[in-house]
Every structure is written in structure tokens, then in C-alpha cells.
Scaffold this active site. Structure first.
Site, mmCIF file in Angstrom:
data_model
loop_
_atom_site.group_PDB
_atom_site.id
_atom_site.type_symbol
_atom_site.label_atom_id
_atom_site.label_comp_id
_atom_site.label_asym_id
_atom_site.label_seq_id
_atom_site.Cartn_x
_atom_site.Cartn_y
_atom_site.Cartn_z
ATOM 1 N N ARG A 101 -23.955 1.226 -16.329
ATOM 2 C CA ARG A 101 -24.370 0.650 -17.603
ATOM 3 C C ARG A 101 -24.066 1.588 -18.762
ATOM 4 O O ARG A 101 -23.687 2.742 -18.550
ATOM 5 C CB ARG A 101 -25.861 0.316 -17.511
ATOM 6 N N LYS A 119 -27.656 4.166 -15.465
ATOM 7 C CA LYS A 119 -27.775 3.821 -16.875
ATOM 8 C C LYS A 119 -28.055 5.082 -17.685
ATOM 9 O O LYS A 119 -28.928 5.869 -17.342
ATOM 10 C CB LYS A 119 -28.913 2.833 -17.089
ATOM 11 N N HIS A 131 -25.494 5.530 -2.153
ATOM 12 C CA HIS A 131 -25.806 4.118 -1.942
ATOM 13 C C HIS A 131 -27.269 3.788 -2.198
ATOM 14 O O HIS A 131 -28.155 4.624 -2.046
ATOM 15 C CB HIS A 131 -25.403 3.645 -0.545
ATOM 16 N N ASN A 145 -26.498 16.027 -4.210
ATOM 17 C CA ASN A 145 -26.474 14.818 -3.400
ATOM 18 C C ASN A 145 -27.764 14.048 -3.633
ATOM 19 O O ASN A 145 -28.854 14.583 -3.448
ATOM 20 C CB ASN A 145 -26.341 15.164 -1.918
ATOM 21 N N ASN A 154 -38.453 6.257 -14.973
ATOM 22 C CA ASN A 154 -38.455 6.921 -16.267
ATOM 23 C C ASN A 154 -39.331 6.255 -17.316
ATOM 24 O O ASN A 154 -39.419 6.741 -18.427
ATOM 25 C CB ASN A 154 -37.016 7.035 -16.798
ATOM 26 N N SER A 173 -33.539 10.719 1.198
ATOM 27 C CA SER A 173 -33.601 9.268 1.097
ATOM 28 C C SER A 173 -34.994 8.799 0.711
ATOM 29 O O SER A 173 -36.002 9.450 0.989
ATOM 30 C CB SER A 173 -33.221 8.633 2.433
#
Length: 181
Positions: A101, A119, A131, A145, A154, A173
Site C-alpha cells: 500500500r 502499508k 508470508h 526475518n 499500530n 511466527s
């Protein structure tokens, strides 16, 4: 429809004259200004809108939407990616199914994988957001990473806050980073 077909064909010819390889000239739609370096390729059903700048050896996969983007040399955009008002550095790999974005900056060598949304963030050199992640209003350093399922939270209901991650960081993860952090 006839005028649109004539216009699309004219724009596709312009791309071909620039030296861009088109998989099918009848299945690319140019709705703005495109400039490109050498050895670029564009697959089927790609829409190019606004000002699009491609470096050398840029590959655009099928069903991609690009609007007001700059893509550096040797970068690859995989299928079904949607990219708006973004700057992409050299040797980057995006997608498939990535959404970048406005306000996104990818530094050289970065990777944005499938089902990732970014974004208003800067992703450092050689950093991976591989991913199923959301990164918004963040600055991420180099050689970092970001693990699968990571999100930057946020918004506190009143204000948006920044997330800052330095160099050489490993985020595991399913991590929620609650800004300001």
C-alpha cells in the site's frame, strides 16, 4: 469498447517498442505512463496505472496491478500482487498475492511473500516478510526475518504508533507487535 481496444493496442505497441516482452499484447492495460529498462517482461492481465518505472530485467507475473510504482533492476513481482505508491529496490521478490500500500519502501534484496500486506513502512536490505503477515507504520532494519502470521498493531483506538525493528532481528511466527515498540 472499440475505442478502448484501439487505445489498449496502441499502448501495448508502445511497450513492445520499448523492448518489453509481453505474453499477450491484447491482455495488458496501460492507464498511465510507463518507462522501462532492458529485458523486462509482463505476463497476462496486468494493469499499469499512473507512473510506473521498471528497471532492467524486471519480471511482472500474471494478474498484477501496479499504480505509481518504481521497481529496481532484477526484481520480480509474482502473480496476483497489488502494489500502489511503492518504491521497490534492486533484486527484490514480491508475492504471489502480496499487497503493498501507499508509502511502502522496499530496500534492495528484500522479500515479501504470499498473503503479506505492507502499508506506510520501510523494509530494510535483505529483509524477509515471507508470508501471512501485516506490517503497517513500521521501520524494519536490514537482514531481519519477520515470521509467518506476524502483525504490527499500530492503532490504540485514538492514535497510530510506529513499530521500529532494528537490524539482524528474528521475529517468530504468530507474533503481535503492539506499538509503540
Amino acid at each position: 469498447e472499440e475505442l478502448e481496444t484501439i487505445y489498449r493496442d496502441m499502448k501495448a505497441r508502445d511497450l513492445l517498442e520499448m523492448g518489453i516482452t509481453l505474453s499477450d499484447a491484447s491482455r495488458v492495460d496501460v492507464r498511465g505512463e510507463v518507462s522501462a529498462g532492458k529485458d523486462c517482461s509482463i505476463d497476462l492481465n496486468v494493469i499499469l496505472e499512473g507512473k510506473v518505472t521498471l528497471g532492467n530485467n524486471v519480471s511482472i507475473g500474471p494478474n498484477v496491478f501496479l499504480k505509481d510504482v518504481e521497481i529496481g533492476n532484477n526484481s520480480k513481482i509474482e502473480a496476483f500482487s497489488h502494489i500502489v505508491s511503492t518504491s521497490i529496490g534492486l533484486n527484490c521478490n514480491i508475492g504471489p498475492y502480496a499487497r503493498l500500500r501507499p508509502g511502502t519502501v522496499l530496500k534492495s534484496g528484500s522479500k515479501v511473500g504470499n498473503f503479506v500486506e505492507i502499508k506506510k513502512s520501510t523494509i530494510g536490505k535483505n529483509t524477509k516478510v515471507s508470508h501471512l503477515s501485516y506490517v503497517g507504520d513500521a521501520t524494519i532494519g536490514s537482514k531481519t526475518n519477520i515470521g509467518a502470521g506476524t502483525i504490527t498493531c499500530n492503532y490504540d483506538g485514538t492514535k497510530k504508533h510506529k513499530t521500529k525493528i532494528k537490524n539482524n532481528v528474528f521475529v517468530g511466527s504468530n507474533t503481535s507487535l503492539i506499538a509503540p515498540v
